[in-house]
Design an enzyme around this catalytic site. Structure first.
Site, PDB file in Angstrom:
ATOM      1  CB  SER A 111      -0.948  -0.160   1.259  1.00 30.59           C
ATOM      2  OG  SER A 111      -1.711  -0.973   1.084  1.00 30.59           O
ATOM      3  NE  ARG A 166      -2.128   5.101   0.456  1.00 33.22           N
ATOM      4  CZ  ARG A 166      -2.833   3.975   0.240  1.00 33.22           C
ATOM      5  NH1 ARG A 166      -2.189   2.747  -0.153  1.00 33.22           N
ATOM      6  NH2 ARG A 166      -4.258   3.855   0.557  1.00 33.22           N
ATOM      7  CG  ASP A 190      -6.159  -5.900   2.447  1.00 36.75           C
ATOM      8  OD1 ASP A 190      -7.278  -6.275   1.946  1.00 36.75           O
ATOM      9  OD2 ASP A 190      -5.270  -5.386   2.064  1.00 36.75           O
ATOM     10  NE  ARG A 220      -8.901 -11.163  -0.677  1.00 32.32           N
ATOM     11  CZ  ARG A 220      -8.067 -10.199  -0.627  1.00 32.32           C
ATOM     12  NH1 ARG A 220      -8.290  -9.270   0.331  1.00 32.32           N
ATOM     13  NH2 ARG A 220      -7.295 -10.193  -1.679  1.00 32.32           N
ATOM     14  NE  ARG A 271      -4.216  -9.021   0.841  1.00 36.26           N
ATOM     15  CZ  ARG A 271      -2.958  -8.350   1.000  1.00 36.26           C
ATOM     16  NH1 ARG A 271      -2.266  -9.079   2.179  1.00 36.26           N
ATOM     17  NH2 ARG A 271      -2.667  -7.249   0.825  1.00 36.26           N
ATOM     18  CE  LYS A 276      -4.381  -8.184  -7.160  1.00 32.47           C
ATOM     19  NZ  LYS A 276      -4.441  -7.136  -5.809  1.00 32.47           N
TER      20      LYS A 276
HETATM   21  O1  LIG Z   1      -5.618   1.761  -0.163  1.00 34.04           O
HETATM   22  C1  LIG Z   1      -5.232   0.570  -0.272  1.00 34.04           C
HETATM   23  O2  LIG Z   1      -3.659   0.338  -0.257  1.00 34.04           O
HETATM   24  C2  LIG Z   1      -6.008  -0.556   0.104  1.00 34.04           C
HETATM   25  C3  LIG Z   1      -7.077  -0.425   0.731  1.00 34.04           C
HETATM   26  C4  LIG Z   1      -8.167  -1.438   1.174  1.00 34.04           C
HETATM   27  O3  LIG Z   1      -8.945  -1.494   0.292  1.00 34.04           O
HETATM   28  P1  LIG Z   1     -10.592  -0.755   0.501  1.00 34.04           P
HETATM   29  O4  LIG Z   1     -10.577   0.432   1.082  1.00 34.04           O
HETATM   30  O5  LIG Z   1     -11.438  -1.205  -0.842  1.00 34.04           O
HETATM   31  O6  LIG Z   1     -11.114  -1.935   1.625  1.00 34.04           O
HETATM   32  C5  LIG Z   1      -7.445  -2.795   1.149  1.00 34.04           C
HETATM   33  O7  LIG Z   1      -8.275  -3.918   1.151  1.00 34.04           O
HETATM   34  C6  LIG Z   1      -6.412  -3.002  -0.236  1.00 34.04           C
HETATM   35  O8  LIG Z   1      -5.737  -4.133  -0.021  1.00 34.04           O
HETATM   36  C7  LIG Z   1      -5.339  -1.878   0.084  1.00 34.04           C
HETATM   37  C1  LIG Z   2      -7.405  -6.361  -2.168  1.00 31.67           C
HETATM   38  C2  LIG Z   2      -6.258  -5.943  -2.307  1.00 31.67           C
HETATM   39  O1  LIG Z   2      -5.599  -5.168  -3.281  1.00 31.67           O
HETATM   40  P1  LIG Z   2      -6.271  -4.230  -4.301  1.00 31.67           P
HETATM   41  O2  LIG Z   2      -7.532  -3.835  -3.978  1.00 31.67           O
HETATM   42  O3  LIG Z   2      -5.430  -3.329  -4.744  1.00 31.67           O
HETATM   43  O4  LIG Z   2      -6.497  -5.195  -5.646  1.00 31.67           O
HETATM   44  C3  LIG Z   2      -5.302  -7.003  -1.599  1.00 31.67           C
HETATM   45  O5  LIG Z   2      -4.106  -6.637  -1.713  1.00 31.67           O
HETATM   46  O6  LIG Z   2      -5.830  -7.691  -0.885  1.00 31.67           O
END
Ligand SMILES: O=C(O)C1=C[C@@H](OP(=O)(O)O)[C@@H](O)[C@H](O)C1
Ligand SMILES: C=C(OP(=O)(O)O)C(=O)O
Length: 424
Positions: A23, A27, A303, A334, A379, A405
């Site tokens: 994440s 960014r 996650d 999931r 995951r 991934k």
């Molecule tokens: O901003 C991010 O890096 C993420 C936000 C989350 O998603 P949601 O906000 O859609 O739940 C998370 O599940 C995803 O793996 C990464």
């Molecule tokens: C949901 C995930 O990532 P993204 O939403 O960026 O595909 C993840 O990494 O579990």
């Protein structure tokens, strides 16, 4: 890829480094690409998702030069003419972070994706684009946006995905006027919103909360280049952490105590379950301890869901996981995927919308005759690997390549912990 995962004859125990935060890396790459000048991003892992973001940055507005575990990103200060669609692979973050940025480019931008990406919801953006009479066309083949977003007041749902809010945070401060985001509660994954703001601040772009649901994004800002070191990833560390909590003898390095990652909640959750661990600086070491089920709110740490379902099976008593509905909108559904695979191993669990109830049943668990399905979801695969190693079951799992991934080195990195993986 079909693999069989089992604990090594010597049992579980050893040291593993948390990989770089996916994440935070997304960014940092995007902020660097939007800055004018050279940024150096260190502690990067070239997972498929991060590679998608780096390629998109290069296609849109940056010169990117990758090293073994770092990248130089030279923001050009202008958008390049696009000759091909932007391929987001299966990365929801890449797609949702880039859509508002695409609207700054002054040209139509088409995004493509793979797996389930184009089926994951974009309704929040679609509504905003329609309100501003901008082009937003989505089909299973791709998504095209065209037209410039204008600064102003935006009202959007706070509980579909925080990635929409992050996407607007990236782009709107570059417009000449101020913008305000009014988030319709409940606001979930709030930590990811603050993570976006913190990485932006490192690159010189600022925003602030006016109250619990309102964000002010001053306009006319510019990203400044920055040297940025990516933190270790708590979402990924959750896999060896659950293994360590159950079996003991596991040390995870590279976990900054002072972090904005919401998934750092894994440590509090495990402590509440009775896990015994000690922290020394950035390292956390687990000792074996009896574990019991607890009540878990997943709103801010989605996650963690799949591996917490595995944990629930291995705890005494009942684990209840609430506010998990967004798990249905990820690389797989999931909740359904984990329910199916864990039940195939004798697990006892049920779900009702966004609430999952898992009954501790370690003694009933067994390796099924047929392979388990990875549901093309990293995951899910990593969670099943934790189940195999922690419960001492040889589990055969398909779609194992899905780990690419987010953590391509997962199987190799877990080997020194005594997690054996062989082609089936
Ligand atoms: O901003 C991010 O890096 C993420 C936000 C989350 O998603 P949601 O906000 O859609 O739940 C998370 O599940 C995803 O793996 C990464
Ligand atoms: C949901 C995930 O990532 P993204 O939403 O960026 O595909 C993840 O990494 O579990």
């Amino acid at each position: 890829m079909l693999v069989t995962i089992r604990p090594a004859p010597g049992g579980i125990g050893g040291v593993i480094a948390a990989p770089p935060s996916k994440s935070m890396a997304h960014r940092a790459v995007l902020c660097a690409a939007l800055a004018v000048g050279r940024s150096h991003i260190t502690h990067l892992e070239f997972s498929k998702d991060i590679s998608a973001t780096l390629s998109a940055a290069a296609q849109l507005c940056a010169a990117v030069d990758t090293g073994a575990d770092d990248a130089t990103v030279q923001g050009l200060g202008h958008f390049l003419p696009l000759t091909a669609p932007v391929d987001c692979c299966e990365s929801g973050s890449t797609l949702r972070f880039l859509i508002p940025i695409a609207s700054l480019t002054g040209q139509p931008v088409t995004f493509t994706g793979r797996g389930r990406l184009m089926e994951r919801p974009q309704s929040v953006y679609e509504a905003l684009y329609r309100e501003q009479n901008l082009r937003f066309e989505q089909s299973p083949a791709g998504l095209t946006v065209e037209g410039a977003l204008t600064p102003g007041d935006y009202r959007l749902a706070g509980n579909v995905s925080s990635q929409f809010i992050s996407g607007l945070l990236f782009a709107l401060p570059l417009l000449p006027g101020d913008s305000t985001l009014h988030l319709i509660p409940p606001v979930e994954s709030r930590s990811y919103i603050d993570m976006t703001r913190a990485v932006q601040a490192a690159f010189g772009v600022h925003s602030r909360w006016l109250d619990e649901t309102t964000l002010l994004l001053p306009g006319g800002q510019q990203y400044r280049p920055c040297d940025y070191n990516v933190e270790g990833d708590y979402s990924q560390a959750a896999f060896p952490a659950v293994l360590g909590a159950v079996c003991g003898g596991v040390t995870i390095t590279g976990l900054a105590p002072d972090t904005l990652q919401g998934d750092a909640a894994i440590l509090d959750i495990l402590r509440r379950c009775g896990a015994v661990f000690t922290r020394t600086g950035d390292s956390v070491t687990f000792a074996k301890a009896p574990l019991h089920g607890v009540d878990i709110d997943l709103a801010d740490c989605p996650d963690l869901g799949p591996v917490l379902m595995v944990l629930g099976l291995l705890c005494e008593g009942t684990t209840v996981i609430r506010n998990a509905q967004r798990l249905r909108l990820k690389e797989s559904d999931r909740i359904a995927a984990m329910e199916a695979e864990l039940r195939a191993c004798g697990g006892v669990l049920e779900s009702d919308g966004g609430t999952i109830t898992v009954h501790g049943c370690a003694e009933r668990l067994h390796a099924p005759a047929a392979p388990l399905h990875g549901h093309n979801d990293h995951r899910v695969v990593m969670s099943l690997a934790v189940l195999a190693a922690a419960a001492g079951l040889p589990l055969t799992v398909d779609d194992a390549e899905a780990i690419q991934k987010s953590w391509p080195g997962f199987f190799a990195d877990a080997a020194p912990l005594g997690v054996e993986v062989e082609d089936a």
